[in-house]
Design a protein around this motif. Structure first.
Motif, PDB file in Angstrom:
ATOM      1  N   ASP A  20       1.167  18.210   4.440  1.00 28.98           N
ATOM      2  CA  ASP A  20       0.287  18.705   3.384  1.00 28.98           C
ATOM      3  C   ASP A  20      -1.090  18.052   3.422  1.00 28.98           C
ATOM      4  N   LYS A  21      -1.390  17.391   4.561  1.00 27.34           N
ATOM      5  CA  LYS A  21      -2.718  16.812   4.806  1.00 27.34           C
ATOM      6  C   LYS A  21      -3.075  15.749   3.777  1.00 27.34           C
ATOM      7  N   GLU A  22      -2.082  14.958   3.401  1.00 24.83           N
ATOM      8  CA  GLU A  22      -2.311  13.918   2.390  1.00 24.83           C
ATOM      9  C   GLU A  22      -2.590  12.547   3.005  1.00 24.83           C
ATOM     10  N   PHE A  23      -2.656  12.497   4.347  1.00 25.82           N
ATOM     11  CA  PHE A  23      -3.157  11.310   5.035  1.00 25.82           C
ATOM     12  C   PHE A  23      -4.517  11.643   5.640  1.00 25.82           C
ATOM     13  N   SER A  24      -5.449  10.706   5.545  1.00 27.42           N
ATOM     14  CA  SER A  24      -6.776  10.890   6.140  1.00 27.42           C
ATOM     15  C   SER A  24      -7.011   9.803   7.188  1.00 27.42           C
ATOM     16  N   ASP A  63      -3.744   7.231   2.445  1.00 22.30           N
ATOM     17  CA  ASP A  63      -3.616   8.339   1.491  1.00 22.30           C
ATOM     18  C   ASP A  63      -4.503   8.135   0.270  1.00 22.30           C
ATOM     19  N   VAL A  64      -5.428   7.179   0.329  1.00 15.49           N
ATOM     20  CA  VAL A  64      -6.279   6.861  -0.825  1.00 15.49           C
ATOM     21  C   VAL A  64      -7.194   8.030  -1.165  1.00 15.49           C
ATOM     22  N   TYR A  65      -7.683   8.706  -0.153  1.00 21.79           N
ATOM     23  CA  TYR A  65      -8.572   9.854  -0.332  1.00 21.79           C
ATOM     24  C   TYR A  65      -8.134  10.919   0.667  1.00 21.79           C
ATOM     25  N   ALA A  66      -7.767  12.092   0.172  1.00 17.89           N
ATOM     26  CA  ALA A  66      -7.244  13.149   1.031  1.00 17.89           C
ATOM     27  C   ALA A  66      -7.945  14.454   0.699  1.00 17.89           C
TER      28      ALA A  66
END
Length: 671
Positions: free
Chosen positions: A113-117, A142-145
């Protein structure tokens, strides 16, 4: 995780909106304040990036956003391709789920779900690795996704390292090491963690979506790839007796090996379709392992992930199955259905009925934990192996046993701090060139060194020759074997031009065909420190694997020997590429051979209509790892100057060479 809602009436819409309001209120950790929106340059997030492990028998893409493999539908790069270089992909996508409770509410960060950057590119090191022949390093958090929807961060940063080997006994898997640190969350909107956030009951989950397997000519959605898989956990071996194709075998798998540490997938029988294999005019119904038209298994392997080590200790917690139509839609649903249900599902025993699940597009959800307390500043290290176990001839239970065997080797490597007591034989350094007699190419000459013999277990060399099939894989044959044993009539190999080298001349070649050659070194059986079987250098090791398309030397005195190959041109011939793909897009190739290096060839119809033009050193082959052009050859892809396929018929050609003059000839195209 994304939230998917389905509305059927106005009343339902109102109820759902009220429910969403309550849900978002529960998920909100703290009130949000008005914040400055930083520029993109202020963000620590970098662009998506990847590198490839292509050193062993398992080729795979490594990313900086938690994905294992490549889930692209087109132009797919290696994604647990086995054997390496075949394009036969066993993995659609593997991702991490990291979950836990914050202030009594469960939150889950998921890769798909693209929750890691990404915070770093992927760095690939082949020269300075102290643990493996090749390793990678990257980081993500995952602080900013920005690519996620309704994501609530846990405040986790992941440092990912991977390790790969060329040794045959360690070449079927890649080891991943995840260092997961609780760095806190971002409260002021600058994308950097600045506020502590402790986590309770932390879970580590891998989501394995295999699609076993995909040949380059198969689509991502195909009856032979993603629609007929099974997925299981090694919590017990009783399930083997409930699988008809694997029942009744003395598999030898032990209770100690049923430790609930591994999730695996394999190609099962699609009950709605027969196989491609036809016997006496009737398609064989059972397509487990995807037997091809010749009966050879196209997907014999078992894809697996095994947890090897955790610090601090996190024990196996659960294994659950979902599929394309019932993936969990919210964090809470994932916990209620999977992570929070501490049991190990059995795909051969659907809800205790004793009836197997039908083959489907499954995902395996495997979880360890929970870790009771995960405060800000602490780290968790999880080490796992991703691999393919394969018995290419028999598949089924024999591939299952092979998967267990290679994972035992991976476990041994990690338990021994990556110190390998056994060295694989050195890959022979192979050189190939055209073998020419009186200005005519009569074969291919292979020369290799003898450094592999310094290995105390060395036993023999195997010389292989291959040609590409229509699906892009290579059909290998053994050209020669030289065995160093008492009484052997094949030892030593023919001497080479210099001391310490060997040489073999292959005269069974046709100019213009593309040939693949490899020389491998093999050892005797190795049983110390653990049973490893034979070790060998990899078939496609860059030092030992070469490609050539032989042609005659460049003409310098006459145009009398110019030929059109083949003539007539037959579209269905093996020479061609009948099934173009993204990686091998060319289809037709017709050669003008024995040319001078300055030649231009113009092609006309018998009526004199200009059709196309080609030049010496021009090739239509795209997708090989080397340049196969030759200064004595011009190739035509049978496309006219109007970008249309040339029609069947008789054509004229004119060779124009500033150094040697002109030559006119004819050729025929038959479709």
């Amino acid at each position: 995780m994304k939230k998917q809602l389905y509305r059927k009436s106005g009343t339902v819409v109102l109820s759902l909106l009220l429910g969403m309001t309550m849900l978002f209120a529960a998920d909100r950790v703290r009130p949000q304040k008005e914040i400055r929106k930083p520029s993109a340059m202020d963000s620590p997030v970098v662009a998506n990036n990847w590198k490839f492990h292509k050193i062993g028998a398992l080729w795979n893409r490594v990313t900086n956003f938690s994905y294992m493999g490549d889930d692209a539908y087109e132009n797919r790069t290696p994604s647990c391709d086995y054997p390496g270089g075949s394009g036969n992909s066993y993995l659609y996508r593997g991702t991490l789920w990291l979950g836990g409770f914050v202030d009594g509410t469960f939150h889950l960060t998921t890769g798909e779900d693209k929750e890691f950057s990404p915070l770093d590119s992927v760095f690939l090191d082949t020269l300075n690795s102290t643990r493996a022949d090749q390793e990678t390093f990257t980081r993500y958090y995952d602080v900013y996704a920005p690519g996620a929807s309704a994501h609530v961060p846990l405040g986790l940063e992941v440092t990912e390292r991977t390790y790969a080997w060329s040794a045959s006994y360690a070449g079927d898997f890649i080891i991943y090491e995840y260092t997961i640190k609780n760095v806190g969350i971002d409260s002021d909107g600058d994308y950097f963690p600045d506020t502590p956030q402790d986590i309770r009951d932390f879970y580590f989950t891998v989501r394995l979506d295999g699609d076993v397997s995909k040949l380059p000519t198969w689509g991502a959605e195909d009856k032979y790839s993603n629609q007929d898989d099974w997925v299981m956990c090694n919590s017990q071996w009783d399930w083997l007796e409930r699988c008809p194709q694997m029942a009744g075998y003395d598999h030898g798998l032990t209770a100690e090996e049923a430790d609930s540490s591994m999730v695996f997938m394999f190609d099962y029988d699609n009950e709605y379709y027969p196989s491609e294999y036809v016997v006496d005019g009737v398609p064989v119904d059972d397509d487990m392992g995807n037997p091809g038209v010749d009966g050879k298994l196209q997907s014999p392997g078992f894809l697996g992930i095994k947890i090897l080590k955790t610090v601090p200790e996190m024990k196996p917690s659960s294994f659950h199955v979902c599929h394309i139509y019932n993936d969990p839609a919210t964090d809470q649903e994932a916990f209620d259905r999977m992570l929070g249900v501490h049991e190990f599902e059995d795909i051969t025993d659907y809800q205790g009925s004793g009836v197997p699940f039908p083959a489907h597009d499954y995902r395996g959800i495997y979880t360890i934990g929970p870790l009771a307390d995960f405060p800000t500043g602490d780290s968790v290290v999880v080490t796992l192996a991703l691999g393919v176990g394969s018995d290419p001839d028999s598949g089924r239970i024999y591939s299952m046993k092979k998967l267990v065997q290679i994972m035992n080797v991976a476990q041994f490597i990690v338990d021994n701090d990556y110190v390998l007591a056994v060295e694989a034989p050195t890959p022979p350094i192979l050189n190939i060139e055209q073998y020419t007699v009186d200005g005519v190419t009569e074969g291919v000459m292979l020369t290799w060194d003898n450094q592999a013999e310094t290995n105390s277990y060395f036993q023999y060399y195997k010389v292989s020759k291959g040609m590409k099939r229509a699906d892009g894989s290579i059909d290998w044959d053994t050209l020669a074997t030289y065995v160093d044993t008492v009484g052997s009539t094949s030892w030593p190999p023919p001497s080479g031009p210099t001391s310490g080298t060997y040489q073999l001349i292959d005269t069974d070649v046709i100019n213009g065909y593309v040939y693949h050659y490899s020389v491998q070194a093999y050892t005797k059986e190795i049983n110390d420190p653990i049973p490893l079987g034979q070790a060998w250098s990899q078939l496609t090791d860059p030092k030992s694997y070469k490609i050539i398309s032989p042609s005659n030397p460049t003409a310098t005195e006459t145009l009398d020997d110019v030929k059109v190959v083949p003539n007539p041109y037959i579209g269905s011939a093996k020479w061609n590429n009948p099934s173009p793909s993204d990686n091998f897009p060319w289809k037709h190739r017709l050669q003008f051979t024995n040319l001078p290096a300055d030649a231009t060839v113009k092609i006309f119809t018998l009526d004199g209509d200009y059709v196309a033009k080609v030049k010496s050193n021009q090739t239509v082959i795209i997708g090989e790892s080397v340049d196969l052009s030759s200064p004595s050859v011009a190739e035509w892809d049978l496309m006219t100057r109007n970008n249309q396929e040339a029609a069947p018929g008789i054509y004229m050609y004119v060779v124009d060479s500033p150094s040697l003059g002109q030559k006119v000839g004819k050729f025929v195209i038959v479709r």
